[in-house]
Design a protein around this motif. Structure first.
Motif, PDB file in Angstrom:
ATOM      1  N   PRO A   1      -2.796   4.900 -15.618  1.00 31.86           N
ATOM      2  CA  PRO A   1      -1.789   4.903 -14.545  1.00 31.86           C
ATOM      3  C   PRO A   1      -2.066   3.825 -13.495  1.00 31.86           C
ATOM      4  N   PHE A   2      -3.340   3.611 -13.161  1.00 30.55           N
ATOM      5  CA  PHE A   2      -3.696   2.578 -12.185  1.00 30.55           C
ATOM      6  C   PHE A   2      -3.308   1.193 -12.707  1.00 30.55           C
ATOM      7  N   GLN A   3      -3.656   0.897 -13.958  1.00 33.88           N
ATOM      8  CA  GLN A   3      -3.314  -0.404 -14.536  1.00 33.88           C
ATOM      9  C   GLN A   3      -1.805  -0.616 -14.553  1.00 33.88           C
ATOM     10  N   LYS A   4      -1.074   0.402 -14.931  1.00 37.47           N
ATOM     11  CA  LYS A   4       0.391   0.287 -14.963  1.00 37.47           C
ATOM     12  C   LYS A   4       0.949   0.030 -13.568  1.00 37.47           C
ATOM     13  N   GLN A   5       0.349   0.647 -12.570  1.00 35.29           N
ATOM     14  CA  GLN A   5       0.768   0.437 -11.183  1.00 35.29           C
ATOM     15  C   GLN A   5       0.524  -1.024 -10.778  1.00 35.29           C
ATOM     16  N   VAL A   6      -0.623  -1.554 -11.160  1.00 35.32           N
ATOM     17  CA  VAL A   6      -0.943  -2.959 -10.861  1.00 35.32           C
ATOM     18  C   VAL A   6       0.035  -3.881 -11.590  1.00 35.32           C
ATOM     19  N   TRP A   7       0.269  -3.647 -12.871  1.00 34.26           N
ATOM     20  CA  TRP A   7       1.168  -4.501 -13.643  1.00 34.26           C
ATOM     21  C   TRP A   7       2.580  -4.466 -13.080  1.00 34.26           C
ATOM     22  N   GLU A   8       2.985  -3.307 -12.599  1.00 31.28           N
ATOM     23  CA  GLU A   8       4.308  -3.201 -11.960  1.00 31.28           C
ATOM     24  C   GLU A   8       4.349  -4.058 -10.702  1.00 31.28           C
ATOM     25  N   ALA A   9       3.273  -4.024  -9.921  1.00 32.85           N
ATOM     26  CA  ALA A   9       3.198  -4.851  -8.711  1.00 32.85           C
ATOM     27  C   ALA A   9       3.224  -6.337  -9.067  1.00 32.85           C
ATOM     28  N   LEU A  10       2.533  -6.715 -10.132  1.00 37.15           N
ATOM     29  CA  LEU A  10       2.538  -8.114 -10.565  1.00 37.15           C
ATOM     30  C   LEU A  10       3.953  -8.565 -10.914  1.00 37.15           C
ATOM     31  N   SER A  11       4.703  -7.669 -11.515  1.00 34.58           N
ATOM     32  CA  SER A  11       6.063  -7.991 -11.948  1.00 34.58           C
ATOM     33  C   SER A  11       6.999  -8.285 -10.780  1.00 34.58           C
ATOM     34  N   THR A  12       6.601  -7.898  -9.583  1.00 34.60           N
ATOM     35  CA  THR A  12       7.462  -8.133  -8.409  1.00 34.60           C
ATOM     36  C   THR A  12       7.152  -9.460  -7.711  1.00 34.60           C
ATOM     37  N   ILE A  13       6.113 -10.166  -8.143  1.00 34.72           N
ATOM     38  CA  ILE A  13       5.790 -11.454  -7.513  1.00 34.72           C
ATOM     39  C   ILE A  13       6.801 -12.476  -8.016  1.00 34.72           C
ATOM     40  N   PRO A  14       7.609 -13.038  -7.110  1.00 33.31           N
ATOM     41  CA  PRO A  14       8.648 -13.975  -7.550  1.00 33.31           C
ATOM     42  C   PRO A  14       8.082 -15.290  -8.091  1.00 33.31           C
ATOM     43  N   TYR A  15       8.846 -15.906  -8.944  1.00 33.88           N
ATOM     44  CA  TYR A  15       8.557 -17.245  -9.462  1.00 33.88           C
ATOM     45  C   TYR A  15       8.302 -18.167  -8.276  1.00 33.88           C
ATOM     46  N   GLY A  16       7.272 -18.994  -8.386  1.00 34.49           N
ATOM     47  CA  GLY A  16       6.982 -19.965  -7.335  1.00 34.49           C
ATOM     48  C   GLY A  16       6.200 -19.411  -6.157  1.00 34.49           C
ATOM     49  N   GLU A  17       5.820 -18.139  -6.227  1.00 34.67           N
ATOM     50  CA  GLU A  17       5.035 -17.531  -5.154  1.00 34.67           C
ATOM     51  C   GLU A  17       3.751 -16.955  -5.737  1.00 34.67           C
ATOM     52  N   SER A  18       2.790 -16.732  -4.860  1.00 31.32           N
ATOM     53  CA  SER A  18       1.533 -16.131  -5.303  1.00 31.32           C
ATOM     54  C   SER A  18       1.139 -15.012  -4.343  1.00 31.32           C
ATOM     55  N   LYS A  19       0.245 -14.190  -4.811  1.00 28.58           N
ATOM     56  CA  LYS A  19      -0.352 -13.118  -4.006  1.00 28.58           C
ATOM     57  C   LYS A  19      -1.849 -13.153  -4.258  1.00 28.58           C
ATOM     58  N   SER A  20      -2.592 -12.607  -3.311  1.00 24.88           N
ATOM     59  CA  SER A  20      -4.035 -12.471  -3.518  1.00 24.88           C
ATOM     60  C   SER A  20      -4.303 -11.102  -4.134  1.00 24.88           C
ATOM     61  N   TYR A  21      -5.518 -10.934  -4.604  1.00 29.23           N
ATOM     62  CA  TYR A  21      -5.909  -9.636  -5.142  1.00 29.23           C
ATOM     63  C   TYR A  21      -5.806  -8.575  -4.048  1.00 29.23           C
ATOM     64  N   ALA A  22      -6.165  -8.948  -2.825  1.00 23.29           N
ATOM     65  CA  ALA A  22      -6.063  -8.022  -1.688  1.00 23.29           C
ATOM     66  C   ALA A  22      -4.600  -7.659  -1.422  1.00 23.29           C
ATOM     67  N   ASP A  23      -3.692  -8.628  -1.562  1.00 19.47           N
ATOM     68  CA  ASP A  23      -2.265  -8.348  -1.382  1.00 19.47           C
ATOM     69  C   ASP A  23      -1.784  -7.298  -2.380  1.00 19.47           C
ATOM     70  N   ILE A  24      -2.214  -7.425  -3.613  1.00 16.40           N
ATOM     71  CA  ILE A  24      -1.807  -6.469  -4.652  1.00 16.40           C
ATOM     72  C   ILE A  24      -2.400  -5.096  -4.346  1.00 16.40           C
ATOM     73  N   ALA A  25      -3.662  -5.075  -3.925  1.00 14.01           N
ATOM     74  CA  ALA A  25      -4.301  -3.797  -3.562  1.00 14.01           C
ATOM     75  C   ALA A  25      -3.525  -3.119  -2.443  1.00 14.01           C
ATOM     76  N   GLU A  26      -3.129  -3.885  -1.445  1.00 17.50           N
ATOM     77  CA  GLU A  26      -2.315  -3.339  -0.344  1.00 17.50           C
ATOM     78  C   GLU A  26      -0.972  -2.832  -0.867  1.00 17.50           C
ATOM     79  N   ALA A  27      -0.345  -3.623  -1.732  1.00 22.38           N
ATOM     80  CA  ALA A  27       0.981  -3.280  -2.253  1.00 22.38           C
ATOM     81  C   ALA A  27       0.992  -1.956  -3.002  1.00 22.38           C
ATOM     82  N   ILE A  28      -0.118  -1.627  -3.656  1.00 17.44           N
ATOM     83  CA  ILE A  28      -0.159  -0.366  -4.403  1.00 17.44           C
ATOM     84  C   ILE A  28      -0.768   0.760  -3.575  1.00 17.44           C
ATOM     85  N   GLY A  29      -1.043   0.461  -2.296  1.00 16.83           N
ATOM     86  CA  GLY A  29      -1.558   1.504  -1.405  1.00 16.83           C
ATOM     87  C   GLY A  29      -3.019   1.839  -1.607  1.00 16.83           C
TER      88      GLY A  29
END
Length: 163
Positions: A77-105
């Motif tokens: 479930p954790f991996q799926k949550q991360v992959w879902e968050a990755l799927s929301t990063i738009p083309y041409g933009e980036s996020k940090s690992y910390a950004d993804i951690a924040e995004a999934i709470g």
């Protein structure tokens, strides 16, 4: 299980499909050959695989920014949550690992985010290449393939620092 091979600027990309859903993308001959030895895989141009190649071709020609393919991968479930968050990063933009951690709470899960990225069986389609260090540095991609990550980031115009 069926597969096809797409010749990309980053090398050969093996796309695997089962029951009309893309289940895995591999970049190297070795992992593909290992998969071939342990699974029944048939080289067949199914409609889903033909569409995947078409969309990848458009992506590498800067004509496609969003993939619209049936995708499925197994994970916790954790991996799926991360992959879902990755799927929301738009083309041409980036996020940090910390950004993804924040995004999934889960702000303390930065290391675990990296491990979930590494386990992403659908790179490019689920854009783990868009996750870079907080200092914009390249970090591992598909294991240690930062050269591939650099090509994908450059293609999308995402600034990064090579260390």
């Amino acid at each position: 299980m069926n597969y096809t091979v797409f010749n990309a600027p980053i090398g050969e990309v093996y796309i695997l499909e089962k029951d009309r859903v893309i289940i895995e993308v591999l970049f190297d001959d070795e992992p593909f050959l290992a998969k071939q030895r342990t699974s029944e895989i048939i080289k067949e141009e199914t409609p889903v695989l033909i569409e995947a190649k078409r969309q990848l071709d458009e992506y590498f020609n800067r004509e496609r920014k969003v993939f619209t393919l049936p995708l499925k991968q197994e994970g916790s479930p954790f991996q799926k949550q991360v992959w879902e968050a990755l799927s929301t990063i738009p083309y041409g933009e980036s996020k940090s690992y910390a950004d993804i951690a924040e995004a999934i709470g889960n702000p303390k899960a930065v290391r675990a985010i990296g491990q979930a990225n590494r386990r992403n069986a659908l790179p490019i389609f689920i854009p783990c290449h868009r996750v870079i260090g907080k200092d914009r540095s390249l970090t591992g991609y598909a294991g240690s393939k930062t050269d591939m990550k650099a090509v994908l980031l450059e293609l999308e115009g995402i600034p990064f620092v090579k260390k």
